[in-house]
Design a protein around this motif. Structure first.
Motif, PDB file in Angstrom:
ATOM      1  N   GLY A 102       0.838  -1.192   0.000  1.00 20.86           N
ATOM      2  CA  GLY A 102       0.000   0.000   0.000  1.00 20.86           C
ATOM      3  C   GLY A 102       0.873   1.241   0.000  1.00 20.86           C
ATOM      4  O   GLY A 102       1.676   1.423   0.914  1.00 20.86           O
ATOM      5  N   LEU A 103       0.723   2.071  -1.030  1.00 23.46           N
ATOM      6  CA  LEU A 103       1.569   3.261  -1.142  1.00 23.46           C
ATOM      7  C   LEU A 103       0.754   4.528  -0.937  1.00 23.46           C
ATOM      8  O   LEU A 103       0.401   5.225  -1.871  1.00 23.46           O
ATOM      9  CB  LEU A 103       2.278   3.278  -2.503  1.00 23.46           C
ATOM     10  N   SER A 104       0.423   4.798   0.294  1.00 27.21           N
ATOM     11  CA  SER A 104      -0.268   5.994   0.781  1.00 27.21           C
ATOM     12  C   SER A 104      -1.002   5.568   2.038  1.00 27.21           C
ATOM     13  O   SER A 104      -1.238   4.368   2.265  1.00 27.21           O
ATOM     14  CB  SER A 104      -1.265   6.587  -0.228  1.00 27.21           C
ATOM     15  N   THR A 105      -1.376   6.539   2.850  1.00 28.91           N
ATOM     16  CA  THR A 105      -2.093   6.212   4.083  1.00 28.91           C
ATOM     17  C   THR A 105      -3.469   5.635   3.778  1.00 28.91           C
ATOM     18  O   THR A 105      -3.872   4.624   4.368  1.00 28.91           O
ATOM     19  CB  THR A 105      -2.237   7.466   4.967  1.00 28.91           C
ATOM     20  N   SER A 106      -4.190   6.260   2.849  1.00 29.28           N
ATOM     21  CA  SER A 106      -5.544   5.789   2.544  1.00 29.28           C
ATOM     22  C   SER A 106      -5.528   4.394   1.924  1.00 29.28           C
ATOM     23  O   SER A 106      -6.349   3.534   2.258  1.00 29.28           O
ATOM     24  CB  SER A 106      -6.263   6.773   1.616  1.00 29.28           C
ATOM     25  N   ASP A 126       5.022   5.476   2.046  1.00 30.31           N
ATOM     26  CA  ASP A 126       4.434   6.806   1.887  1.00 30.31           C
ATOM     27  C   ASP A 126       3.232   6.995   2.804  1.00 30.31           C
ATOM     28  O   ASP A 126       2.226   7.597   2.431  1.00 30.31           O
ATOM     29  CB  ASP A 126       4.042   7.044   0.428  1.00 30.31           C
ATOM     30  N   VAL A 127       3.343   6.461   4.021  1.00 32.61           N
ATOM     31  CA  VAL A 127       2.284   6.585   5.024  1.00 32.61           C
ATOM     32  C   VAL A 127       2.647   7.709   5.977  1.00 32.61           C
ATOM     33  O   VAL A 127       3.781   7.795   6.456  1.00 32.61           O
ATOM     34  CB  VAL A 127       2.103   5.253   5.789  1.00 32.61           C
ATOM     35  N   GLY A 128       1.691   8.568   6.247  1.00 35.53           N
ATOM     36  CA  GLY A 128       1.964   9.741   7.064  1.00 35.53           C
ATOM     37  C   GLY A 128       1.979   9.504   8.560  1.00 35.53           C
ATOM     38  O   GLY A 128       2.652  10.214   9.296  1.00 35.53           O
ATOM     39  N   ASN A 129       1.236   8.510   9.028  1.00 30.05           N
ATOM     40  CA  ASN A 129       1.127   8.292  10.468  1.00 30.05           C
ATOM     41  C   ASN A 129       0.946   6.800  10.742  1.00 30.05           C
ATOM     42  O   ASN A 129      -0.111   6.241  10.460  1.00 30.05           O
ATOM     43  CB  ASN A 129      -0.053   9.094  11.029  1.00 30.05           C
ATOM     44  N   PHE A 130       1.986   6.166  11.266  1.00 26.63           N
ATOM     45  CA  PHE A 130       1.927   4.716  11.506  1.00 26.63           C
ATOM     46  C   PHE A 130       0.893   4.357  12.577  1.00 26.63           C
ATOM     47  O   PHE A 130       0.341   3.257  12.570  1.00 26.63           O
ATOM     48  CB  PHE A 130       3.300   4.176  11.899  1.00 26.63           C
ATOM     49  N   GLN A 131       0.622   5.283  13.492  1.00 29.61           N
ATOM     50  CA  GLN A 131      -0.352   4.999  14.544  1.00 29.61           C
ATOM     51  C   GLN A 131      -1.758   4.834  13.983  1.00 29.61           C
ATOM     52  O   GLN A 131      -2.567   4.076  14.520  1.00 29.61           O
ATOM     53  CB  GLN A 131      -0.321   6.109  15.599  1.00 29.61           C
TER      54      GLN A 131
END
Length: 335
Positions: A102-106, A126-131
């Protein structure tokens, strides 16, 4: 030829043959990968992540994988449609690939939701927030996933600092934001804290659909903040032609995050991490998973250092003087 010469000749031949055999067997490019090619199903959010996909391919090639022979990459691109993203994620899980990416948070969030029961290995990038993905320990993410995080939200204060160094007179910054962004609350918090430290007032311009852009930009021109920042969002990134010409005419300096296309799209400055490099970094983790490592035991990595690019030619056209110290900080200056 005497017996000693014959023995010596045979010995030399065996040494050379052994050395050549060792070279061909030990050199990675000659390693034969047995069995059918591994299937990697990739989900992105929009065309914005296509450079990340190319980075993954380049990274795998550097690791001596032959695309379409050793690995088959099946790309799924919902073109920014969040509902279609969820549907594509379900289809990917149903197809049971060897690995999902998966290449993005969404995109990653959609895959996690669809993968609850199947528990297929997953690498995100390319994920902005791992939490937001449910990970609490980056050293030991657990479960079936790991990947690369890009702190686009956390660097908002740094982008403000750069704009402030452009001109101390900057007192207000307008921010283009999609209220449906998965990191909406985090963006508000991080940007608010950064603005407070710099004594800057933020003006939010919410864009939930393409049709909202014209209205938001008309409001922005009327209120005319001293500078404008974008946020990492497909809706905004995919429509620079509706944004940058207005900023140019209004002579409002701007800061984008997209290294690959931000300057070319017409923004004055860009501060962010190359998506291509994120893809290459993700490829190294993909390699580990394909070789049998448990994703949940592979530490989550953070993307490389952001770079700053400045379009001085645009600044000159807009009558904006960029201080020399700021130009010296830039990784690339377009003149």
């Amino acid at each position: 030829m005497n017996i000693k010469s014959i023995v010596f000749t045979i010995f030399v031949f065996l040494v050379i043959a052994g050395a050549l055999l060792y070279y061909f067997l030990a050199t990675p490019s000659f390693v034969v990968k047995e069995g059918p090619p591994k299937v990697i199903a990739v989900l992105i959010a929009s065309d914005l992540q296509l450079s990340s996909v190319e980075g993954v391919k380049a990274g795998l090639k550097e690791l001596n994988y032959q695309i379409d022979k050793d690995v088959i990459i099946k790309l799924n691109n919902p073109k920014g449609d969040r509902e279609f993203t969820a549907e594509m994620a379900r289809q990917m899980v149903a197809s049971k690939p060897d690995l999902m990416v998966g290449l993005s948070t969404s995109a990653s969030s959609a895959l996690i939701e669809a993968n609850k029961d199947a528990k297929l290995p997953l690498v995100f990038g390319d994920v902005g927030n791992f939490q937001q993905l449910g990970i609490t320990d980056i050293k030991h993410p657990g479960g079936v996933m790991t990947g690369v995080v890009v702190d686009n939200v956390g660097v908002a204060p740094k982008r403000m600092e750069i704009l402030k160094s452009l001109s101390p007179k900057i007192k207000t910054i307008g921010i283009l934001l999609n209220p449906k962004h998965v990191s909406y609350q985090d963006i508000l918090k991080s940007s608010g804290e950064g603005a407070e430290k710099l004594g800057i007032k933020l003006i939010w311009y919410e864009i939930a659909a393409k049709e909202d852009i014209a209205k938001a930009m008309a409001k922005l021109v009327k209120e005319k903040p001293d500078a404008v920042m974008t946020t990492s969002e497909a809706l905004i990134s995919n429509n620079p032609s509706l944004i940058t010409p207005i900023l140019r005419t209004a002579k409002i300096p701007s800061m984008d995050f997209n290294v690959e296309v931000g300057i070319q799209a017409g923004y004055l400055m860009v501060y962010g991490v190359s998506r291509f490099e994120i893809g290459k970094q993700s490829a190294r983790i993909i390699d580990k998973v394909l070789k049998g490592e448990d994703p949940g035991s592979i530490p989550v990595e953070f993307a490389s250092t952001p770079s700053l690019e400045i379009n001085k030619a645009l600044a000159d056209e807009m009558g904006i003087e960029i201080p020399d110290p700021l130009l010296l900080q830039a990784n690339k200056v377009y003149r």
